[in-house]
Design a protein around this motif. Structure first.
Motif, PDB file in Angstrom:
ATOM      1  N   LEU A 113       0.830  -1.198   0.000  1.00 42.79           N
ATOM      2  CA  LEU A 113       0.000   0.000   0.000  1.00 42.79           C
ATOM      3  C   LEU A 113       0.866   1.249   0.000  1.00 42.79           C
ATOM      4  O   LEU A 113       2.066   1.206   0.293  1.00 42.79           O
ATOM      5  N   ASP A 114       0.227   2.368  -0.357  1.00 43.62           N
ATOM      6  CA  ASP A 114       0.835   3.688  -0.220  1.00 43.62           C
ATOM      7  C   ASP A 114       0.251   4.299   1.042  1.00 43.62           C
ATOM      8  O   ASP A 114      -0.964   4.534   1.118  1.00 43.62           O
ATOM      9  N   ALA A 115       1.096   4.566   2.032  1.00 41.57           N
ATOM     10  CA  ALA A 115       0.593   4.961   3.352  1.00 41.57           C
ATOM     11  C   ALA A 115       1.346   6.155   3.926  1.00 41.57           C
ATOM     12  O   ALA A 115       2.530   6.347   3.663  1.00 41.57           O
ATOM     13  N   LYS A 116       0.629   6.930   4.751  1.00 44.65           N
ATOM     14  CA  LYS A 116       1.253   8.025   5.480  1.00 44.65           C
ATOM     15  C   LYS A 116       2.047   7.485   6.668  1.00 44.65           C
ATOM     16  O   LYS A 116       1.819   6.354   7.128  1.00 44.65           O
ATOM     17  N   LYS A 117       2.935   8.338   7.164  1.00 47.07           N
ATOM     18  CA  LYS A 117       3.774   7.972   8.305  1.00 47.07           C
ATOM     19  C   LYS A 117       2.928   7.528   9.491  1.00 47.07           C
ATOM     20  O   LYS A 117       3.275   6.560  10.182  1.00 47.07           O
ATOM     21  N   SER A 118       1.812   8.197   9.726  1.00 46.95           N
ATOM     22  CA  SER A 118       0.993   7.893  10.905  1.00 46.95           C
ATOM     23  C   SER A 118       0.493   6.459  10.910  1.00 46.95           C
ATOM     24  O   SER A 118       0.533   5.776  11.943  1.00 46.95           O
ATOM     25  N   ILE A 119       0.041   5.972   9.748  1.00 47.90           N
ATOM     26  CA  ILE A 119      -0.499   4.612   9.706  1.00 47.90           C
ATOM     27  C   ILE A 119       0.626   3.580   9.753  1.00 47.90           C
ATOM     28  O   ILE A 119       0.474   2.507  10.342  1.00 47.90           O
ATOM     29  N   ILE A 120       1.775   3.909   9.164  1.00 50.39           N
ATOM     30  CA  ILE A 120       2.913   2.988   9.225  1.00 50.39           C
ATOM     31  C   ILE A 120       3.364   2.799  10.667  1.00 50.39           C
ATOM     32  O   ILE A 120       3.571   1.674  11.132  1.00 50.39           O
ATOM     33  N   GLU A 121       3.474   3.902  11.402  1.00 46.99           N
ATOM     34  CA  GLU A 121       3.884   3.811  12.804  1.00 46.99           C
ATOM     35  C   GLU A 121       2.817   3.129  13.648  1.00 46.99           C
ATOM     36  O   GLU A 121       3.132   2.409  14.602  1.00 46.99           O
ATOM     37  N   HIS A 122       1.556   3.332  13.278  1.00 49.50           N
ATOM     38  CA  HIS A 122       0.461   2.732  14.045  1.00 49.50           C
ATOM     39  C   HIS A 122       0.467   1.208  13.955  1.00 49.50           C
ATOM     40  O   HIS A 122       0.275   0.511  14.961  1.00 49.50           O
ATOM     41  N   ILE A 123       0.688   0.683  12.751  1.00 57.05           N
ATOM     42  CA  ILE A 123       0.618  -0.770  12.583  1.00 57.05           C
ATOM     43  C   ILE A 123       1.954  -1.465  12.853  1.00 57.05           C
ATOM     44  O   ILE A 123       2.000  -2.690  12.993  1.00 57.05           O
ATOM     45  N   ALA A 124       3.042  -0.696  12.971  1.00 58.43           N
ATOM     46  CA  ALA A 124       4.368  -1.301  13.135  1.00 58.43           C
ATOM     47  C   ALA A 124       4.511  -2.107  14.419  1.00 58.43           C
ATOM     48  O   ALA A 124       5.318  -3.039  14.489  1.00 58.43           O
ATOM     49  N   SER A 125       3.748  -1.761  15.444  1.00 57.96           N
ATOM     50  CA  SER A 125       3.864  -2.469  16.716  1.00 57.96           C
ATOM     51  C   SER A 125       2.987  -3.718  16.784  1.00 57.96           C
ATOM     52  O   SER A 125       3.010  -4.435  17.788  1.00 57.96           O
ATOM     53  N   HIS A 126       2.228  -3.980  15.711  1.00 59.15           N
ATOM     54  CA  HIS A 126       1.370  -5.168  15.710  1.00 59.15           C
ATOM     55  C   HIS A 126       2.239  -6.426  15.678  1.00 59.15           C
ATOM     56  O   HIS A 126       3.206  -6.509  14.917  1.00 59.15           O
TER      57      HIS A 126
END
Length: 457
Positions: A113-126
């Motif tokens: 996907l093409d994603a903003k920094k906020s969503i990348i950081e949000h899902i990175a801890s999953h």
């Protein structure tokens, strides 16, 4: 108050470290220097317990029929991908303003996907996340060498191409092996399906088009992008019955094709799209109870465009190639036309998880009885770590210089390139597969690798 802050930080600390570990350094750097609204093209690789190499060993130990292996792989991996990807997709879809172009792949268990920094950081801890990386990879343009005014760019009555004789297939023909009932998937620029050299053996003459043509640019098969794919298919499967002009090796084999390879950088499909075509090839009719539609060989006269280093010596590209190999399919690539002084080997050709994965073919001149290597033929070593045979590139050479084959809807052309060499190997594999149907693609490629003529340094 200070105690509360300390406790909160201690709780969050492992999750911060975890998210930093899964986000690739290059992506982290880009997110730091770009503004909050920048969209980053990323690939999210998912954690799971599945090991394709263990499943391949099970197939071998249990003598699982070759044609059944693809269905087992599809069913197993699709189930795993659905279970592990859906929680992440649910999270992503709650933030519709923060991403675009969401795609997923079961074959490598990844989300694009093409994603903003906020969503990348949000899902990175999953905990399901293995890594989040920039999508560096895209397809490279196809290239070949035109030969103007070549005398053999015509139909030849009772003709057999010198390159075909050079690889010594005639003894197999004399034993009756001509590729009957075998299927090749030509992963290329498309094919003109009405060319007389192979029109009668397009699988779509017998089955629905959707399971015989995987069109990215067109729903109907054609060679509008380039005649390159028509030429490569002709070398594998071409025979003009009216004149007995034999331009191909396995001239009674059937074929399916796609049009995912292009001649301009601007129109290249994404890596996610290119992976979907490999997924399609493992189950073209969408029915896991059938196996007649699974190709025996995939011919790839193309490469991915990326940095010349150890990129993709591990990770999803290796996983992709391992899945195809585990399905029993011979997956064959052209080596490239960068010559002996090339800076390095591109991907996925550089992958060397074993000596025939991926199986890459350089070019010799099959019109010369000394079989000299073509000046344009790419040669190694590969950047991926390995010793002995694993460090050598390409695996074999085959005729790729001044090769006459199909062109346009009913014409012929003589061109050169390693793109013309790999179909010689693919055609040979089809003949051997007919003779030894119980062998996997890997086993046949190992036989070719270990019995090829040594042409010297």
């Amino acid at each position: 108050m200070k105690k509360l802050i300390l406790i909160t930080n201690l709780i969050l600390f492992p999750y911060i470290l975890f998210s930093q570990g899964v986000i690739a350094p290059e992506l982290n750097y880009e997110m730091e220097i770009k503004n909050e609204n920048t969209l980053f093209s990323v690939i999210i690789e998912i954690n799971d317990e599945f090991d394709i190499l263990s499943l391949k060993n099970e197939f071998h130990n249990n003598n699982t029929p070759i044609k059944k292996r693809a269905s087992i792989i599809c069913e197993t991996m699709q189930h795993i991908a659905k279970e592990t990807q859906q929680p992440l997709i649910d999270i992503i879809e709650t933030k519709r303003d923060d991403y675009q172009n969401l795609q997923s792949s079961w074959m490598i268990n990844a989300i694009f996907l093409d994603a903003k920094k906020s969503i990348i950081e949000h899902i990175a801890s999953h905990p399901n996340i293995k890594s989040i990386k920039l999508q560096y990879t895209k397809a490279d343009i196809i290239d070949y060498i035109e030969e103007t005014n070549h005398p053999n760019s015509i139909e030849i009555e009772d003709g057999t191409e010198p390159g075909i004789e050079a690889i010594n297939v005639r003894p197999l023909w004399e034993m009756g092996y001509t590729g009957k009932g075998l299927l090749v998937f030509n992963y290329d620029t498309g094919v003109w399906p009405t060319h007389p050299a192979f029109e009668n053996r397009f699988l779509a003459n017998h089955y629905p088009m959707i399971q015989c043509w995987d069109g990215h640019f067109s729903d109907t098969p054609n060679g509008h992008i380039s005649d390159h794919g028509t030429h490569t298919l002709g070398t594998m499967a071409g025979l003009v019955e009216e004149t007995n002009d034999t331009i191909g090796i396995a001239f009674e084999s059937y074929w399916i094709a796609n049009d995912f390879v292009t001649s301009t950088v601007e129109t290249l499909p994404s890596i996610a799209d290119m992976i979907t075509s490999f997924e399609w090839s493992l189950n073209p009719d969408g029915d896991l109870s059938t196996s007649y539609d699974v190709p025996d060989v995939i011919n790839n006269s193309w490469r991915w465009y990326n940095e010349i280093d150890t990129f993709q010596c591990t990770g999803y590209a290796v996983e992709l190639m391992n899945v195809i190999e585990a399905a029993g399919i011979a997956n064959i690539f052209s080596a490239g036309n960068n010559g002996p002084n090339n800076d390095g080997v591109r991907s996925p050709q550089r992958i060397n998880s074993n000596v025939v994965n991926t199986f890459c073919v350089g070019s010799i001149n099959g019109n010369d009885e000394n079989y000299p290597i073509s000046s344009f033929s790419c040669r190694g070593p590969t950047q991926c770590p390995g010793e002995g045979s694993l460090a050598i590139y390409p695996e074999v050479v085959a005729p790729g210089q001044s090769v006459r084959s199909a062109w346009g809807t009913d014409d012929y052309n003589t061109i050169s390139g390693t793109s013309m060499a790999s179909p010689h190997v693919s055609g040979a594999v089809l003949l051997l597969k007919e003779a030894f149907p119980f062998l996997s693609g890997q086993e046949i490629l190992l036989a070719l690798y270990n019995t090829a003529y040594d042409l010297g340094d």
